[in-house]
Design a protein around this motif. Structure first.
Motif, short mmCIF file in Angstrom:
data_model
loop_
_atom_site.label_atom_id
_atom_site.label_comp_id
_atom_site.label_asym_id
_atom_site.label_seq_id
_atom_site.Cartn_x
_atom_site.Cartn_y
_atom_site.Cartn_z
N THR A 85 -11.67 -31.32 -60.28
CA THR A 85 -12.53 -32.32 -60.92
C THR A 85 -13.58 -31.64 -61.79
OG1 THR A 85 -12.20 -33.82 -59.04
CG2 THR A 85 -14.11 -34.24 -60.47
N ALA A 86 -14.19 -30.59 -61.27
CA ALA A 86 -15.19 -29.86 -62.06
C ALA A 86 -14.57 -29.24 -63.29
CB ALA A 86 -15.85 -28.79 -61.19
N TYR A 87 -13.37 -28.70 -63.15
CA TYR A 87 -12.65 -28.09 -64.29
C TYR A 87 -12.36 -29.16 -65.35
CZ TYR A 87 -9.10 -25.24 -66.68
OH TYR A 87 -8.37 -24.54 -67.62
N ALA A 88 -11.89 -30.31 -64.89
CA ALA A 88 -11.59 -31.41 -65.83
C ALA A 88 -12.84 -31.86 -66.58
CB ALA A 88 -10.96 -32.58 -65.09
N GLU A 89 -13.97 -31.87 -65.89
CA GLU A 89 -15.24 -32.24 -66.55
C GLU A 89 -15.60 -31.23 -67.63
OE1 GLU A 89 -18.11 -32.67 -63.43
OE2 GLU A 89 -17.17 -34.51 -62.68
N VAL A 90 -15.37 -29.94 -67.37
CA VAL A 90 -15.66 -28.91 -68.37
C VAL A 90 -14.70 -29.05 -69.55
CG1 VAL A 90 -15.73 -26.42 -68.82
CG2 VAL A 90 -16.69 -27.33 -66.72
N VAL A 91 -13.42 -29.32 -69.26
CA VAL A 91 -12.45 -29.54 -70.35
C VAL A 91 -12.94 -30.67 -71.22
CG1 VAL A 91 -10.10 -30.27 -70.94
CG2 VAL A 91 -10.45 -28.60 -69.13
N MET A 93 -9.87 -22.47 -53.71
CA MET A 93 -10.35 -23.83 -54.00
C MET A 93 -10.93 -24.50 -52.76
SD MET A 93 -7.45 -25.12 -56.70
CE MET A 93 -7.86 -26.82 -56.49
N ARG A 94 -10.32 -24.26 -51.61
CA ARG A 94 -10.86 -24.84 -50.37
C ARG A 94 -12.25 -24.27 -50.09
NH1 ARG A 94 -5.46 -25.03 -49.26
NH2 ARG A 94 -5.22 -22.92 -48.45
N ARG A 95 -12.41 -22.98 -50.28
CA ARG A 95 -13.73 -22.37 -50.06
C ARG A 95 -14.72 -22.88 -51.09
NH1 ARG A 95 -16.20 -17.28 -48.45
NH2 ARG A 95 -18.41 -17.81 -48.58
N TRP A 96 -14.29 -23.01 -52.36
CA TRP A 96 -15.15 -23.51 -53.43
C TRP A 96 -15.64 -24.92 -53.08
CZ3 TRP A 96 -15.89 -27.14 -57.29
CH2 TRP A 96 -16.69 -26.75 -58.37
N ALA A 97 -14.73 -25.76 -52.59
CA ALA A 97 -15.09 -27.13 -52.21
C ALA A 97 -16.08 -27.13 -51.05
CB ALA A 97 -13.84 -27.92 -51.84
#
Length: 185
Positions: free
Chosen positions: A179-185, A166-170
């Motif tokens: 946050t991106a996951y929650a938006e997809v949900v 997640m740190r690398r993804w950020a």
């Protein structure tokens, strides 16, 4: 083919040996692949780099004139291979969800791919308990809808390997994965 590769990577307690899957099964799959999307083929190619780890296989590639990247890879390459994980962990939803996300990180970086795989797994998990004569598709869909938000949410940072990812993804996206996951949900 990758469904079988995942099955060969599951140990006795239902966990996927992610190093074995990514560095042996996924990388070796290119030698006999039939079909497969461009993202999963790129992931299989890129995981062969010495520096690439199962939870750090970030890459970019060109498709025609379009520049694509791992973090935008949100197709079905994760969902197509999750059945062995569901079966190995039947009725242990927390383990199923955890292993699906961890396995998905080696090939796809977009939460759409991860969430789609988890949703597919939830459908499989729930349908395994039905008897054919008792199945009511409308009731099944309603029950999925009622439990969906709880079923797909969890503490991503509780797993140190996922927290590292997640740190690398950020750093790659300038945004938070949760946050991106929650938006997809």
């Amino acid at each position: 083919q990758l469904l079988l590769a995942v099955a060969r990577s599951i140990d006795g307690d239902g966990k996927v040996d992610q190093v074995y899957f990514s560095k042996t099964e996924l990388a070796g799959w290119l030698g006999y692949a039939r079909g497969g999307g461009r993202t999963v083929k790129q992931a299989a190619s890129k995981i062969q780099r010495r520096s690439a780890r199962w939870n750090d296989n970030f890459f970019r590639y060109k498709a025609g004139k379009q520049q694509l990247s791992y973090v935008s890879a949100g197709a079905n390459g994760v969902a197509m291979r999750i059945l062995p994980i569901v079966l190995a962990n039947h009725q242990n939803w927390d383990m199923t969800r955890r292993e699906i996300l961890r396995n998905g990180l080696s090939t796809h970086g977009h939460p759409r791919a991860h969430l789609g795989a988890v949703l597919f797994a939830l459908c499989i998990e729930r349908i395994l308990v039905y008897r054919p004569n008792d199945f009511d598709s409308a009731a099944f869909l309603v029950s999925l809808g009622q439990e969906l938000e709880v079923a797909v949410s969890w503490d991503f940072g509780a797993d140190p390997d996922v927290a590292d990812w997640m740190r690398r993804w950020a750093s790659e996206t300038g945004a938070g994965y949760e946050t991106a996951y929650a938006e997809v949900v």
